[in-house]
Design a protein around this motif. Structure first.
Motif, short mmCIF file in Angstrom:
data_model
loop_
_atom_site.label_atom_id
_atom_site.label_comp_id
_atom_site.label_asym_id
_atom_site.label_seq_id
_atom_site.Cartn_x
_atom_site.Cartn_y
_atom_site.Cartn_z
N ASP A 110 0.90 -0.91 -0.09
CA ASP A 110 0.04 -0.15 0.04
C ASP A 110 0.96 1.34 -0.04
O ASP A 110 0.58 2.32 0.57
N GLN B 135 -2.69 3.91 8.91
CA GLN B 135 -2.39 2.95 10.02
C GLN B 135 -3.78 2.42 10.40
O GLN B 135 -3.96 1.26 10.76
N ARG C 166 -5.22 0.12 8.06
CA ARG C 166 -4.62 -1.22 8.18
C ARG C 166 -5.03 -2.02 9.18
O ARG C 166 -5.01 -3.39 8.94
N GLN D 22 -9.61 -1.30 2.42
CA GLN D 22 -8.22 -1.40 1.31
C GLN D 22 -8.26 -0.57 0.24
O GLN D 22 -7.43 -0.18 -0.19
N LEU E 181 -6.47 2.64 1.45
CA LEU E 181 -5.31 2.62 1.43
C LEU E 181 -4.55 2.59 -0.05
O LEU E 181 -3.68 3.13 -0.25
#
Length: 458
Positions: A89, A241, A244, A291, A294
């Motif tokens: 990413d 983050q 994630r 996702q 990212l």
């Protein structure tokens, strides 16, 4: 009797010199394989005290200094907590020279722009020392056998040899060449100008960077590369983050929408999802959204980097130096291939002629490829000397950019305005253009991957 004594003494010298050279080469190779590059430099220095004209030892010293420059630069990046290597990413981490296998540093120092400039300045100085040593290698045969794939870098300064990344892994990270293909190499006289040329190439790139103020690019786009630094863009790293963590908490398998969803959601009639199925759908949608964010963030950082490629000139003399380094690299590449073509052996070659065997299975040196490479060098030299102009889509075919003047009369480097035309105006003039067919032909014949060949051929 005196004649026999002289002959015996001469025989002792003739037999002793190769033995000493072999012993030195074995010691030098062992130090590099254990990641003791500084000790390898010292060993070569001591050998030159004993035999100042030893071409093997002189080349070994220049090579160790080159490796030491890379190691010191990598250690600086480790100190600042660089997250290196491809990240799924982070498009910024895909830049070739940020793919060095730098170990993870859990307690880094904050990276600053001034600190990064000092690191680049030291890298350039270390490369210059290596280049000067290599330029002083005596003409004639050189033989330095090394287990090149097992040369190790102590980027972390750990003092432990076994966990240090190897040269094979570093080359693989940058070029994609399988690391297991790099093994024993018998470096010879053709490799001396090759490595010297590489030192010039990296000095040219370093001077180009240091000629400009690229602080905004660092401050606004390097948050994924140096996550522990207090950059203006650091909140973007923190936001990514969180995304994630969402993906990690859900799990990658649960991020995929089940097949039955597509069949029923877009089929005829009421899909009739159960409460359990709705929960599964919502989970997959949340994960997919994270996702997607990212991925979009990664592209956004790259777009921002290109947008910020608007660098004021702060050290104009470095631009002139950069161009001269690139010209030196071209001359040394020609000399390297001249020496390689004159070789008659085939002994673990690094750069082989078409009649020799190289280390990489998927990259073969052929006459066609060498002709294309020679053509590229001729065109690149003409461009850097200002004899050939680079065509620009905004101007007629009898005009182009004078690249020499861009180096010798540098202005603010704005990539977008250069491509779109405004920043090109001061450097446009009439004259012969570099044929685009040269680059197209080179790309066509380098079937194993142009970047890998460029990094190999220099």
């Amino acid at each position: 009797m005196m004649t026999r004594f002289k002959l015996a003494a001469l025989a002792c010298v003739v037999l002793t010199v190769p033995a000493q050279a072999q012993n030195f080469a074995e010691t030098f190779d062992g130090l590099l394989r254990s990641g003791r590059i500084a000790d390898a430099q010292q060993a070569a220095t001591e050998r030159l005290v004993e035999a100042p004209d030893d071409a093997q030892a002189k080349f070994a010293l220049g090579a160790a200094q080159f490796l030491g420059a890379v190691e010191a630069f990598g250690h600086g990046l480790y100190t600042y907590g660089l997250i290196s290597g491809p990240q799924e990413d982070s498009a910024m981490a895909e830049m070739p020279f940020l793919r060095l296998p730098i170990p993870l540093n859990l307690h880094p120092q904050p990276m600053t722009y001034d600190g990064l400039r000092r690191l680049l300045q030291q890298f350039g100085s270390d490369l210059a020392r290596s280049e000067q040593t290599l330029a002083s290698v005596p003409d004639g045969p050189v033989a330095l056998p090394l287990d090149a794939g097992e040369i190790r870098f102590d980027f972390a300064g750990s003092g432990s040899g076994s966990d240090r990344p190897t040269l094979a892994i570093a080359l693989s990270s940058i070029s994609g060449v399988p690391p297991e293909e790099l093994g024993i190499i018998e470096f010879d006289e053709g490799d001396v100008p090759w490595l010297e040329g590489y030192a010039h190439l990296l000095q040219g790139l370093t001077d180009f960077l240091l000629a400009h103020d690229f602080s905004r690019s660092v401050d606004l786009t390097f948050h994924d590369l140096f996550p522990y630094s207090e950059l203006t863009s650091a909140p973007l790293r923190a936001a990514a983050q969180e995304q994630r963590l969402i993906v990690a908490a859900i799990g990658y398998e649960a991020c995929t929408m089940p097949d039955w969803y597509w069949e029923r959601a877009y089929g005829e009639g009421d899909p009739g999802f159960t409460a359990e199925e709705k929960a599964q759908i919502e989970t997959a949608q949340a994960c997919g959204s994270a996702q997607s964010a990212l991925w979009a963030s990664s592209i956004g950082d790259l777009v921002a980097f290109v947008h910020l490629f608007d660098w004021p000139v702060v050290e104009p003399e470095r631009m002139k130096s950069s161009r001269l380094h690139l010209l030196d690299m071209i001359a040394l590449s020609r000399e390297s291939w001249r020496l390689i073509r004159a070789e008659t052996d085939d002994n673990h070659e690094w750069l082989p002629s078409p009649d020799q065997t190289g280390p990489f299975q998927n990259m073969q040196v052929t006459e066609q490829r060498l002709e294309a490479w020679a053509g590229f060098l001729d065109q690149a030299e003409g461009v850097l000397q200002g004899r050939l102009l680079i065509p620009h889509w905004r101007f007629p075919h009898d005009r182009g950019l004078n690249i020499r003047r861009m180096f010798d009369e540098p202005r603010r480097f704005d990539l977008v305005l250069l491509v779109t035309g405004v920043a090109a105006i001061p450097y446009v003039e009439k004259g012969p253009l570099a044929p685009s067919s040269t680059m197209e032909g080179l790309d066509r014949v380098l079937a194993g991957g142009p970047l890998a060949y460029f990094l190999w051929f220099n």
